[in-house]
Design an enzyme around this catalytic site. Structure first.
Site, short mmCIF file in Angstrom:
data_model
loop_
_atom_site.label_atom_id
_atom_site.label_comp_id
_atom_site.label_asym_id
_atom_site.label_seq_id
_atom_site.Cartn_x
_atom_site.Cartn_y
_atom_site.Cartn_z
N CYS A 350 0.83 -1.22 0.00
CA CYS A 350 0.00 0.00 0.00
C CYS A 350 0.86 1.26 0.00
O CYS A 350 0.43 2.30 0.52
CB CYS A 350 -0.95 0.06 1.19
SG CYS A 350 -2.11 -1.30 1.24
N ALA A 351 2.07 1.17 -0.52
CA ALA A 351 2.95 2.34 -0.46
C ALA A 351 3.73 2.49 -1.78
O ALA A 351 4.97 2.42 -1.79
CB ALA A 351 3.90 2.22 0.73
#
Ligand code: PLP
Length: 391
Positions: A350-351
């Site tokens: 998620c980055a």
């Protein structure tokens, strides 16, 4: 055998994905969740009968425990939300408006980058400053970006969920405040793994997860907002208590930011988790750091492996990511699970901003997150299985 290396059916299970959520939760936390549902099942703040009052007391005590753990002098500045994602949305959307300029690190999670993307569409200027290849924010580069034009906020994580790098929050607070800006922190990977004192760090807002280093249940997040900082609330709705005939959302804290029925069992679990950390946090952190060093040193010894994160003697939370020149991260994660019951996360975590910074946007990476409950055996089995897979 440790709890984390428990046998499930026929399969051994070694949990090294603490960066996503901590597991297993301490028995005291599980008991607190169950007890809240069994004994305090009424809605807090919404009735004068005894069970409602005991639920109210339970939330009050949990808020006090979290405030104590986070160094917030007044518990009314600490709000219970659904997760760190909601906390990040609240601090960003509640404080920023069209025409504002913000300076943000390139290591941020989607919980920050996506609300900022939406705010960018709504007229907020977003200046992203690159971190280094260990994921460490460059203080000088942040400072010159802040000085370049009037800036409403500096935004940074406390620690990276990809490399474990601990960011220089106190320095960033000085830079922000010397230049008339706010410092807004995503502390998802901070609370529980680091000493978090919002007063010493001098942050204006600090959002964190209840279910990661804090060791509470999923579905709880905590946001601290500096007293007097007027952030718009994300939700309007029932808050119990007081003047419910008024059409406008009450402005008092914490009610303003907690519309709707709260997650009382989750909050009870988070409160007990905070008390456990107040009692045992430093001892538990020492142990997870020891295990993490063992893991990282072992990874560095495997041929063809590149580890992302600060050097082993620098401060970091117990998370690191790696790639191999032999196999894709997804394949390694699959094989670790199937051959040795080792749970780790592959992908972009998620980055995507962080992976662009590290140069791993195309492949992603394999992430290890060590935490409470892990043992030497967990680390050794994981390292042995990895070496075998990459042989
Ligand atoms: N920020 C960071 C750095 C994270 O690692 C995470 C979760 O992985 C979040 C924010 C979102 O936290 P939550 O799952 O509590 O919404």
């Amino acid at each position: 055998m440790s709890d984390s290396a428990a046998t499930v059916g026929a399969a051994r299970r070694i949990y090294l994905d603490h960066g996503a959520t901590s597991y297993p939760k301490p028995p005291e936390v599980i008991d607190a969740v169950v007890n809240a549902m069994r004994e305090h099942g009424a809605n807090p703040g919404r009735g004068a009968y005894r069970m409602a009052l005991s639920a109210t007391r339970l939330v009050f005590e949990a808020r006090r425990s979290l405030a104590e753990l986070m160094g917030a002098p007044d518990a009314r500045d600490v709000f219970f939300l659904s997760g760190c994602t909601e906390g990040c949305n609240l601090m960003l959307k509640g404080l920023l408006s069209a025409g504002d300029r913000v300076v943000v690190s390139s290591m941020e999670h989607n919980a920050v980058s996506r609300p900022l993307h939406a705010l960018g569409d709504a007229g907020v200027e977003v200046v992203v400053v690159d971190a280094d290849r260990a994921g460490l924010v460059n203080v000088e580069a942040m400072e010159s970006a802040v000085r370049a034009a009037p800036t409403r906020a500096v935004i940074c994580q406390h620690a990276s969920n990809v490399t474990g790098a601990v960011q220089p929050i106190a320095d960033l607070a000085d830079i922000a405040h010397e230049n008339g800006a706010l410092l807004l922190v995503d502390g998802a990977q901070g609370l529980g793994h680091l000493d978090v004192d919002v007063s010493t760090l001098d942050v204006d807002a600090y959002a964190c997860s209840g279910h990661k280093g804090l060791l509470g249940p999923q579905g709880v997040g905590i946001l601290y907002l500096r007293p007097g900082l007027d952030a718009r609330e994300l939700l309007q709705g029932g808050t119990g208590g007081g003047a419910s005939e008024e059409p406008a959302q009450p402005m008092g804290r914490p009610e303003r930011y907690e519309a709707g029925t709260p997650n009382t069992p989750g909050i009870a679990g988070a409160g007990v988790a905070a008390r456990l950390l107040l009692a045992h946090g430093s001892e538990w952190r020492e142990e997870e750091q020891r295990l993490f060093r063992r893991l990282k040193e072992g990874l560095l010894e495997i041929e063809g492996v590149t580890v992302f994160g600060p050097a082993t003697d620098e401060e970091c939370v117990p998370i690191c990511s790696m790639v191999s020149d032999k196999l894709e991260p997804d394949r390694i994660a699959f094989m670790l699970d199937r051959t040795a019951g080792v749970a780790v996360r592959s992908g972009l975590h998620c980055a995507p901003w962080a992976h662009r910074t590290l140069g791993t946007l195309e492949t992603g990476a394999l992430r290890f997150g060590v935490g409470h409950g892990n043992t030497d055996a967990d680390i050794d089995v994981a390292l042995g299985a990895l070496a075998e897979i990459l042989r």
